[in-house]
Design a protein around this motif. Sequence first.
Motif, PDB file in Angstrom:
ATOM      1  N   LYS A 234       0.829  -1.203   0.000  1.00  0.00           N
ATOM      2  CA  LYS A 234       0.000   0.000   0.000  1.00  0.00           C
ATOM      3  C   LYS A 234       0.867   1.259   0.000  1.00  0.00           C
ATOM      4  O   LYS A 234       0.609   2.210  -0.747  1.00  0.00           O
ATOM      5  CB  LYS A 234      -0.920  -0.011   1.225  1.00  0.00           C
ATOM      6  CG  LYS A 234      -1.912   1.137   1.260  1.00  0.00           C
ATOM      7  CD  LYS A 234      -2.766   1.082   2.517  1.00  0.00           C
ATOM      8  CE  LYS A 234      -3.651  -0.138   2.536  1.00  0.00           C
ATOM      9  NZ  LYS A 234      -4.575  -0.120   3.708  1.00  0.00           N
ATOM     10  N   GLU A 236       3.976   1.498  -1.045  1.00  0.00           N
ATOM     11  CA  GLU A 236       4.674   1.587  -2.327  1.00  0.00           C
ATOM     12  C   GLU A 236       3.753   2.124  -3.410  1.00  0.00           C
ATOM     13  O   GLU A 236       4.168   2.899  -4.275  1.00  0.00           O
ATOM     14  CB  GLU A 236       5.218   0.214  -2.723  1.00  0.00           C
ATOM     15  CG  GLU A 236       6.406  -0.228  -1.888  1.00  0.00           C
ATOM     16  CD  GLU A 236       6.859  -1.634  -2.229  1.00  0.00           C
ATOM     17  OE1 GLU A 236       6.093  -2.361  -2.910  1.00  0.00           O
ATOM     18  OE2 GLU A 236       7.973  -2.018  -1.815  1.00  0.00           O
ATOM     19  N   GLY A 237       2.477   1.720  -3.359  1.00  0.00           N
ATOM     20  CA  GLY A 237       1.508   2.220  -4.327  1.00  0.00           C
ATOM     21  C   GLY A 237       1.306   3.717  -4.205  1.00  0.00           C
ATOM     22  O   GLY A 237       1.230   4.438  -5.211  1.00  0.00           O
ATOM     23  N   ILE A 238       1.246   4.201  -2.965  1.00  0.00           N
ATOM     24  CA  ILE A 238       1.092   5.638  -2.732  1.00  0.00           C
ATOM     25  C   ILE A 238       2.318   6.394  -3.235  1.00  0.00           C
ATOM     26  O   ILE A 238       2.214   7.447  -3.870  1.00  0.00           O
ATOM     27  CB  ILE A 238       0.869   5.910  -1.232  1.00  0.00           C
ATOM     28  CG1 ILE A 238      -0.477   5.324  -0.786  1.00  0.00           C
ATOM     29  CG2 ILE A 238       0.940   7.402  -0.933  1.00  0.00           C
ATOM     30  CD1 ILE A 238      -0.700   5.377   0.706  1.00  0.00           C
ATOM     31  N   GLU A 239       3.497   5.826  -2.978  1.00  0.00           N
ATOM     32  CA  GLU A 239       4.740   6.467  -3.416  1.00  0.00           C
ATOM     33  C   GLU A 239       4.824   6.524  -4.938  1.00  0.00           C
ATOM     34  O   GLU A 239       5.222   7.534  -5.518  1.00  0.00           O
ATOM     35  CB  GLU A 239       5.939   5.696  -2.859  1.00  0.00           C
ATOM     36  CG  GLU A 239       7.278   6.337  -3.196  1.00  0.00           C
ATOM     37  CD  GLU A 239       8.442   5.569  -2.595  1.00  0.00           C
ATOM     38  OE1 GLU A 239       9.591   5.853  -2.977  1.00  0.00           O
ATOM     39  OE2 GLU A 239       8.194   4.686  -1.745  1.00  0.00           O
ATOM     40  N   ASN A 240       4.409   5.442  -5.605  1.00  0.00           N
ATOM     41  CA  ASN A 240       4.459   5.403  -7.069  1.00  0.00           C
ATOM     42  C   ASN A 240       3.495   6.411  -7.689  1.00  0.00           C
ATOM     43  O   ASN A 240       3.809   7.048  -8.697  1.00  0.00           O
ATOM     44  CB  ASN A 240       4.131   3.995  -7.569  1.00  0.00           C
ATOM     45  CG  ASN A 240       5.225   3.003  -7.228  1.00  0.00           C
ATOM     46  OD1 ASN A 240       6.382   3.388  -7.044  1.00  0.00           O
ATOM     47  ND2 ASN A 240       4.877   1.722  -7.142  1.00  0.00           N
ATOM     48  N   ARG A 241       2.313   6.552  -7.070  1.00  0.00           N
ATOM     49  CA  ARG A 241       1.355   7.530  -7.588  1.00  0.00           C
ATOM     50  C   ARG A 241       1.877   8.949  -7.424  1.00  0.00           C
ATOM     51  O   ARG A 241       1.607   9.831  -8.236  1.00  0.00           O
ATOM     52  CB  ARG A 241       0.014   7.380  -6.866  1.00  0.00           C
ATOM     53  CG  ARG A 241      -0.771   6.144  -7.295  1.00  0.00           C
ATOM     54  CD  ARG A 241      -2.224   6.259  -6.882  1.00  0.00           C
ATOM     55  NE  ARG A 241      -2.386   6.329  -5.438  1.00  0.00           N
ATOM     56  CZ  ARG A 241      -2.499   5.266  -4.645  1.00  0.00           C
ATOM     57  NH1 ARG A 241      -2.438   4.044  -5.169  1.00  0.00           N
ATOM     58  NH2 ARG A 241      -2.671   5.407  -3.349  1.00  0.00           N
ATOM     59  N   GLY A 242       2.650   9.155  -6.348  1.00  0.00           N
ATOM     60  CA  GLY A 242       3.214  10.476  -6.110  1.00  0.00           C
ATOM     61  C   GLY A 242       4.292  10.843  -7.107  1.00  0.00           C
ATOM     62  O   GLY A 242       4.549  12.018  -7.385  1.00  0.00           O
ATOM     63  N   ASN A 243       4.950   9.792  -7.656  1.00  0.00           N
ATOM     64  CA  ASN A 243       5.997  10.031  -8.648  1.00  0.00           C
ATOM     65  C   ASN A 243       5.408  10.153 -10.055  1.00  0.00           C
ATOM     66  O   ASN A 243       6.068  10.457 -10.993  1.00  0.00           O
ATOM     67  CB  ASN A 243       7.026   8.892  -8.620  1.00  0.00           C
ATOM     68  CG  ASN A 243       7.765   8.849  -7.292  1.00  0.00           C
ATOM     69  OD1 ASN A 243       7.923   9.873  -6.641  1.00  0.00           O
ATOM     70  ND2 ASN A 243       8.221   7.660  -6.885  1.00  0.00           N
TER      71      ASN A 243
END
Length: 243
Positions: A234, A236-243
């Motif tokens: 979860k 990692e998913g938030i971090e990827n969306r932020g990038n």
Amino acid sequence: MISKDLPPLLEQLPEEFKNSDLFERAFTHKSYINESKSHWVDNERLEFLGDACLGAVVARELYRNFPEKDEGFLTKARSNLVSTRRLAEKGADLGLEKRILRGRSERESCSPRVVASCLEALMGALYLELGEKALVNFVSELFKEELVSEDILKNSHSDWKSQLQEELQKYFGQTPTYERLGEEGPDHSKTFFVRVNFLHQNLGEGHGASVKEAEQNSAQSALENLNLEELKSKLEGIENRGN
């Protein structure tokens, strides 16, 4: 197979029970049903029954074994023995984790609640299939040391905050924070509400007669539902969306 290479306490159960649909259902988590789109039935109804049966058996055994103890001692002792954390430990001792049929979200890091629920479901199945006497014998053997020891309360896992911090620190290198949500009641009898957060994720909530107690209860709630792999995905998913 679920019934293969069982530990002694499970191995001694009758073969017809170990090969029954109820035995298999006790090990079937709802995530497995959802992911596989199977027509099987999950273990939640058996868990409900097993929870009630376990509480009754433990209460009766404590009542018999500690005739001089008051209601307060018995209540705390029972709560300790039937807690998610204690049942998860017992389930781990029985090797339940590697036998539970579960979906991908629970496969890498099976949460204590899933293991505890499986054990309760197993007790529910045992009660339905073999009756009260078999259940009492199983529970008495599973808790044979705790049910006769006055150290029950001393061994209680009461410092939930430290345990949660250790788990998150070890896995993520960071610690949780506690957010005070509010309070209710008159000054002499207040109830405080607290939420434990980790990297902006709500891990659990709790309430108590003091902020400290509410924090401990929120940490306990978080630990009982903690799935480190799921939390990692979860985040990692938030971090990827932020990038």
